[in-house]
Design a protein around this motif. Structure first.
Motif, PDB file in Angstrom:
ATOM      1  N   GLY A  38       0.829  -1.195   0.000  1.00  0.00           N
ATOM      2  CA  GLY A  38       0.000   0.000   0.000  1.00  0.00           C
ATOM      3  C   GLY A  38       0.864   1.244   0.000  1.00  0.00           C
ATOM      4  N   ARG A  39       0.210   2.400   0.181  1.00  0.00           N
ATOM      5  CA  ARG A  39       0.952   3.659   0.169  1.00  0.00           C
ATOM      6  C   ARG A  39       1.721   3.865   1.462  1.00  0.00           C
ATOM      7  N   ARG A  40       1.306   3.190   2.517  1.00  0.00           N
ATOM      8  CA  ARG A  40       1.992   3.286   3.803  1.00  0.00           C
ATOM      9  C   ARG A  40       2.526   1.916   4.178  1.00  0.00           C
ATOM     10  N   GLU A  41       3.519   1.872   5.024  1.00  0.00           N
ATOM     11  CA  GLU A  41       4.116   0.609   5.415  1.00  0.00           C
ATOM     12  C   GLU A  41       3.122  -0.286   6.138  1.00  0.00           C
ATOM     13  N   SER A  42       2.202   0.290   6.870  1.00  0.00           N
ATOM     14  CA  SER A  42       1.264  -0.519   7.636  1.00  0.00           C
ATOM     15  C   SER A  42       0.180  -1.143   6.755  1.00  0.00           C
ATOM     16  N   GLU A  43       0.054  -0.701   5.508  1.00  0.00           N
ATOM     17  CA  GLU A  43      -1.034  -1.158   4.653  1.00  0.00           C
ATOM     18  C   GLU A  43      -0.568  -2.166   3.611  1.00  0.00           C
ATOM     19  N   SER A  44      -1.419  -3.134   3.374  1.00  0.00           N
ATOM     20  CA  SER A  44      -1.225  -4.073   2.271  1.00  0.00           C
ATOM     21  C   SER A  44      -2.480  -4.044   1.416  1.00  0.00           C
ATOM     22  N   LEU A  45      -2.306  -3.794   0.141  1.00  0.00           N
ATOM     23  CA  LEU A  45      -3.434  -3.742  -0.792  1.00  0.00           C
ATOM     24  C   LEU A  45      -3.761  -5.148  -1.273  1.00  0.00           C
ATOM     25  N   LEU A  46      -5.021  -5.520  -1.136  1.00  0.00           N
ATOM     26  CA  LEU A  46      -5.473  -6.855  -1.545  1.00  0.00           C
ATOM     27  C   LEU A  46      -6.458  -6.721  -2.698  1.00  0.00           C
ATOM     28  N   LEU A  47      -6.219  -7.466  -3.750  1.00  0.00           N
ATOM     29  CA  LEU A  47      -7.109  -7.486  -4.911  1.00  0.00           C
ATOM     30  C   LEU A  47      -7.466  -8.938  -5.207  1.00  0.00           C
ATOM     31  N   ALA A  48      -8.772  -9.243  -5.129  1.00  0.00           N
ATOM     32  CA  ALA A  48      -9.249 -10.601  -5.401  1.00  0.00           C
ATOM     33  C   ALA A  48     -10.286 -10.542  -6.515  1.00  0.00           C
ATOM     34  N   TRP A  49     -10.314 -11.576  -7.348  1.00  0.00           N
ATOM     35  CA  TRP A  49     -11.269 -11.584  -8.443  1.00  0.00           C
ATOM     36  C   TRP A  49     -11.681 -13.013  -8.795  1.00  0.00           C
ATOM     37  N   GLY A  50     -12.841 -13.093  -9.403  1.00  0.00           N
ATOM     38  CA  GLY A  50     -13.362 -14.341  -9.935  1.00  0.00           C
ATOM     39  C   GLY A  50     -14.224 -14.022 -11.140  1.00  0.00           C
ATOM     40  N   ASP A  51     -14.984 -15.003 -11.623  1.00  0.00           N
ATOM     41  CA  ASP A  51     -15.807 -14.737 -12.796  1.00  0.00           C
ATOM     42  C   ASP A  51     -17.042 -13.916 -12.464  1.00  0.00           C
ATOM     43  N   SER A  52     -17.284 -13.651 -11.152  1.00  0.00           N
ATOM     44  CA  SER A  52     -18.480 -12.902 -10.769  1.00  0.00           C
ATOM     45  C   SER A  52     -18.198 -11.754  -9.820  1.00  0.00           C
ATOM     46  N   ASP A  53     -16.940 -11.543  -9.422  1.00  0.00           N
ATOM     47  CA  ASP A  53     -16.660 -10.546  -8.385  1.00  0.00           C
ATOM     48  C   ASP A  53     -15.273  -9.933  -8.555  1.00  0.00           C
ATOM     49  N   ILE A  54     -15.190  -8.661  -8.135  1.00  0.00           N
ATOM     50  CA  ILE A  54     -13.916  -7.975  -7.935  1.00  0.00           C
ATOM     51  C   ILE A  54     -13.953  -7.405  -6.520  1.00  0.00           C
ATOM     52  N   PHE A  55     -12.926  -7.687  -5.730  1.00  0.00           N
ATOM     53  CA  PHE A  55     -12.891  -7.207  -4.350  1.00  0.00           C
ATOM     54  C   PHE A  55     -11.539  -6.549  -4.089  1.00  0.00           C
ATOM     55  N   VAL A  56     -11.582  -5.300  -3.599  1.00  0.00           N
ATOM     56  CA  VAL A  56     -10.373  -4.545  -3.278  1.00  0.00           C
ATOM     57  C   VAL A  56     -10.444  -4.147  -1.809  1.00  0.00           C
ATOM     58  N   SER A  57      -9.358  -4.376  -1.079  1.00  0.00           N
ATOM     59  CA  SER A  57      -9.362  -4.013   0.334  1.00  0.00           C
ATOM     60  C   SER A  57      -7.950  -3.653   0.780  1.00  0.00           C
ATOM     61  N   HIS A  58      -7.879  -3.004   1.943  1.00  0.00           N
ATOM     62  CA  HIS A  58      -6.603  -2.655   2.562  1.00  0.00           C
ATOM     63  C   HIS A  58      -6.501  -3.367   3.900  1.00  0.00           C
ATOM     64  N   LEU A  59      -5.424  -4.102   4.096  1.00  0.00           N
ATOM     65  CA  LEU A  59      -5.210  -4.820   5.348  1.00  0.00           C
ATOM     66  C   LEU A  59      -4.107  -4.132   6.146  1.00  0.00           C
ATOM     67  N   SER A  60      -4.249  -4.162   7.453  1.00  0.00           N
ATOM     68  CA  SER A  60      -3.221  -3.637   8.357  1.00  0.00           C
ATOM     69  C   SER A  60      -2.905  -4.716   9.377  1.00  0.00           C
ATOM     70  N   PRO A  61      -2.049  -5.684   9.019  1.00  0.00           N
ATOM     71  CA  PRO A  61      -1.768  -6.806   9.924  1.00  0.00           C
ATOM     72  C   PRO A  61      -1.183  -6.373  11.265  1.00  0.00           C
ATOM     73  N   SER A  62      -0.463  -5.248  11.290  1.00  0.00           N
ATOM     74  CA  SER A  62       0.102  -4.729  12.537  1.00  0.00           C
ATOM     75  C   SER A  62      -0.605  -3.460  12.986  1.00  0.00           C
ATOM     76  N   ARG A  63      -1.831  -3.301  12.530  1.00  0.00           N
ATOM     77  CA  ARG A  63      -2.624  -2.114  12.790  1.00  0.00           C
ATOM     78  C   ARG A  63      -1.965  -0.895  12.140  1.00  0.00           C
ATOM     79  N   SER A  64      -2.656   0.228  12.145  1.00  0.00           N
ATOM     80  CA  SER A  64      -2.166   1.423  11.441  1.00  0.00           C
ATOM     81  C   SER A  64      -1.221   2.208  12.351  1.00  0.00           C
ATOM     82  N   PHE A  65      -0.014   1.680  12.512  1.00  0.00           N
ATOM     83  CA  PHE A  65       0.929   2.305  13.438  1.00  0.00           C
ATOM     84  C   PHE A  65       1.537   3.588  12.869  1.00  0.00           C
TER      85      PHE A  65
END
Length: 840
Positions: free
Chosen positions: A769-796
């Motif tokens: 992601g744009r910050r170290e605490s963020e990870s950009l997740l992009l998932a897709w299938g034949d019926s869906d697109i899902f975009v999310s931001h994960l913060s495994p160590s919280r937004s420190f």
């Protein structure tokens, strides 16, 4: 503190390491784009468009906005309207769905081969039996048994039910009772379409003695949906012109209308107005030169003679592609010679558009359901493409000043610190994510925040076997994409802001040298002798380079590679793991590591291979029997390897195995030391990815899919292979290790897809992601697109919303003023001392 209290506290600490979203944040930092796929059928009903696609997605779409109200996925489903309900038939069931809410009203198990609406009920045929089902409850009303198999169903012009087989047919007359109907030889004027003739009437149950009209001079006859009203579209043999045929009551087939400028590839559709009963046939086309689409609507029954009504709408095949199918609704206007139309059309580039007359209501990029698997999307961060790039040798003062200005603007746009001081701010679309679809020859750009389609670029190149190969950002901020077309490689240089093609090159000898000048050192093309592609070849796995096949891995006899994953190393913040006793285990970090899951009757294994040479580095016993039906998967990130597989038959438990790879401490023949621990989940899980950040400081989380296509992120602490089996020692507590529990309990905070109605996820990629605490997740299938931001160590590294920024500014200002004042006083005192104080 008791052992149970300690365990609970440590588990809560691990759960808290995954940053959960509040209700207000859902939809702001993540986005779900529901897809309806390319419609095979579309019906207009009470302000909604009810679509059914080839992959079984049934959806209710708002006609004016294009918003998806509801969706279901029923493999192989066909649908039709019956008494204001949508009937869906599959190979195993028949269901009634409410068009307004999408709720299932009733479902009955059946293997019916045909179904249609008859007087508000549903008639189905299966082998030798015809059954009438109550349209409101699905309960059987009566059964009709026939001596002939393979029964088909149709309706006559007098609302009777026609039952026919390849050799015989009868007409069933409704008697309004819950008893089997009266049967009679077919004497109605309803035509039955055969490859060579139209059967119009008969006085017996034998098709061989039926009266028919031979289709002379026609190459093909199509039922466009009005066969029950006696209308067909036929194509002439010589010129392919389309003619509308009508079967009259006396059995005679007459020509009702002749379309001009048509071929056998022309696209037709029909519409029957439920209110007035008027029948319409539509023909759609377009002019590439004028960039206009043309819809011709033939009104068949609104007047004494058929009448053609037409209008145009803006349409360019160079951007949208060729129209492959459409559905329309015709609404009579106050003017007898005019008609209002609503149209939904599909193109061969995966676009679905809705029009009201010449006004575009909405457009959907359903090509997103065919994104190439295993690809690494190009991500363009905000401010990345500013037309100047980085510092260049010999740049002038003005260019350097402009570059610094652009960098400052990009920083302010992405800075969380200035967020509270802007009263009106345009939506932050975030990064631009570019996805390839080889099926539709498209590059599609999505916004990181919101998931909007920013642009689509169609590869206008002729040739078969089109395949996107690679794409990346060049040094000047443009997108470079290569594709193979018929064995020849093509290259496109694309502006990431608009999707406009800047340059197109086709010959390998022309563009390879130019590529080296465009890409950065980190993305430079590999040497021709290095492996650039790993793929399966039957039961074997091979590594290829531009020079050809470099190595081949063949499993043992009877074995098969059921899953594989290449190392996605990313940034590494630490080269080792410090233990509680201050010892250090050095990570095994091989950027060419390839993990294979090999299923074998003699014992399944995880085989680690160096993808650059094909040499086997290490083997791990899988810890269970793996077959092709085990839904096995494996992912490698950093020195962490996770694989999962289902045990037993369908519905069994899932085994998740976590492995950490370390240097083999110089042992000959064993370059890798592995620490292994296995876990069990009652809920079916499949590993699909691991989070990734800019600097690699943030702890990792493993991302899984569940049986209902939800996404779950488990923190590394829960899957740490060094979790102690008993009470944690002091050294274990220093490492904050959690006591081992074999069963994975899915906490609700681990579900990152929330309550989004996701139907299918087939591929996933994680990006920094744009910050170290963020990870950009992009998932897709034949019926869906899902975009999310994960913060495994919280937004420190992000200030909280309640942070008092004004107080910080005041404090910094006071300290700055105080520093200046004190410095001035100190300087004055020093000067005074040098002039007026006598030396000792």
């Amino acid at each position: 503190m008791t052992r149970s209290t300690t365990r609970t506290a440590l588990l809560l600490t691990a759960a808290a390491s995954v940053s959960a979203l509040t209700a207000a944040e859902v939809g702001n930092i993540d986005h779900h784009l529901p897809l309806i796929s390319i419609p095979r059928d579309a019906v207009f009903h009470q302000g909604k468009v009810l679509t059914t696609s080839e992959n079984g997605v049934i959806a209710g779409v708002e006609g004016s906005s294009g918003n998806v109200s509801w969706r279901h996925k029923l493999d192989g489903a066909t649908t039709f309207l019956c008494d204001s309900n949508l009937i869906a038939r599959t190979s195993t069931s028949l269901s009634a769905i409410s068009p307004s809410t999408g709720h299932f009203l009733w479902t009955v198990p059946t293997t019916a081969e045909h179904a249609l609406c008859w007087e508000g009920d549903v008639a189905i045929s299966s082998h030798k039996t015809v059954t009438r089902l109550d349209g409101k409850t699905g309960a059987p009303v009566w059964n009709y048994e026939s001596a002939e198999p393979a029964l088909s169903l149709s309706l006559t012009t007098d609302s009777s039910l026609l039952v026919y087989s390849p050799t015989t047919f009868v007409t069933l007359f409704s008697n309004g009772l819950s008893t089997p109907p009266l049967s009679h030889p077919h004497t109605s004027s309803l035509p039955i379409l055969t490859p060579s003739a139209i059967i119009t009437s008969t006085a017996s149950t034998s098709i061989t003695s039926a009266k028919s009209t031979t289709l002379k001079g026609f190459a093909e006859v199509k039922d466009v949906g009005l066969a029950h009203a006696g209308y067909f579209v036929a194509f002439e043999e010589k010129e392919g012109k389309a003619v509308v045929l009508f079967s009259e009551e006396n059995g005679k087939v007459t020509e009702k209308w002749r379309f001009g400028d048509t071929t056998r590839d022309s696209v037709f559709a029909s519409y029957l107005d439920p209110a007035s009963g008027n029948a319409y046939i539509g023909l759609i086309g377009y002019s590439p030169v004028m960039a206009l689409g043309n819809l011709q609507v033939l009104s068949l029954t609104s007047g004494p003679e058929p009448m053609i009504l037409a209008h145009t709408f803006p349409y360019s095949p160079f951007t949208s592609g060729t129209i492959t199918s459409f559905s329309f609704a015709a609404l009579s206007a106050s003017n007898t010679y005019a008609v209002k139309t609503r149209t939904v059309l599909s193109t061969d580039t995966g676009s679905v558009q809705a029009w009201e007359g010449d006004k575009l209501l909405w457009s959907k990029e359903e090509a997103l359901g065919s994104v190439d698997k295993g690809v690494k999307p190009v991500v363009v961060q905000p401010g990345k493409k500013l037309g100047r790039g980085g510092a260049k040798f010999g740049e002038g003062w003005v260019e350097r000043l402009g570059r610094h200005k652009d960098a400052l603007v990009a920083f302010l746009q992405s800075s969380p610190f200035v967020k509270s001081y802007t009263t009106e701010k345009p939506q932050d679309l975030g990064a631009t994510i570019v996805l390839p679809s080889s099926k539709y020859r498209l590059l599609i750009a999505l916004s990181e925040n919101g998931g909007q389609v920013l642009w689509r670029t169609l590869a206008l190149v002729e040739g078969d076997e089109f395949k996107w190969e690679q794409s990346w950002l060049s040094e000047d901020g443009n997108i470079i994409a290569t594709a193979s077309v018929g064995g020849e490689t093509h290259l496109w240089k694309i502006d990431p802001a608009t999707g406009a093609v800047i340059e197109t090159l086709t010959k390998s000898t022309e563009w390879k040298d130019q590529l080296v000048l465009q890409v950065s050192s980190a993305d430079a093309l590999p040497h021709p002798s290095l492996v650039t592609l790993v793929e399966r070849d039957g039961d074997a796995v091979i590594g290829r380079s531009s020079a050809g096949e470099m190595w081949r891995f063949v499993p043992p006899p009877g074995g098969k590679v059921v899953a594989m994953s290449l190392q996605d190393l990313g940034a590494v913040a630490s080269l080792g793991r410090v233990l509680g006793n201050r010892a250090t285990l050095m990570k095994y970090l091989n950027p060419h590591l390839l993990a294979l899951v090999v299923a074998s009757p003699t014992g399944s294994n995880i085989v680690l291979i160096d993808a650059s040479t094909g040499g086997v580095l290490h083997q791990i016993n899988a810890g269970g029997e793996i077959t092709e039906k085990s839904d096995a998967a494996v992912v490698v990130r950093d020195n962490w390897l996770i694989y999962s597989f289902r045990t037993g038959e369908v519905g069994g438990n899932t085994k998740v195995v976590s492995v950490e790879l370390f240097e083999g401490e110089g042992r000959p023949g064993q370059p890798i030391k592995s620490l292994i621990q296995s876990f069990v989940s009652v809920e079916p899980l499949k590993i699909v990815g691991v989070t990734k950040t800019k600097l690699g400081i943030t702890s990792l989380s493993a991302v899984f899919t569940t049986s209902n296509s939800q996404l779950v992120a488990l923190p590394r602490k829960l899957l740490d292979p060094r979790r102690p089996l008993g009470k944690p020692s002091k050294e274990d507590q220093e490492e904050m290790l959690i006591p081992y529990e074999a069963v994975i309990v899915l906490d609700g905070r681990f579900v990152i897809s929330h309550d989004y109605p996701i139907l299918s996820i087939s591929d996933l990629v994680t990006l920094p992601g744009r910050r170290e605490s963020e990870s950009l997740l992009l998932a897709w299938g034949d019926s869906d697109i899902f975009v999310s931001h994960l913060s495994p160590s919280r937004s420190f590294d992000v200030l909280s919303e309640g942070f008092n920024k004004a107080q910080l500014m005041i404090t910094v200002t006071i300290l700055t003023v105080a520093l200046v004042v004190v410095a001035t006083l100190a300087k004055s005192k020093k000067t005074y001392g040098e002039w007026y104080v006598a030396p000792q």
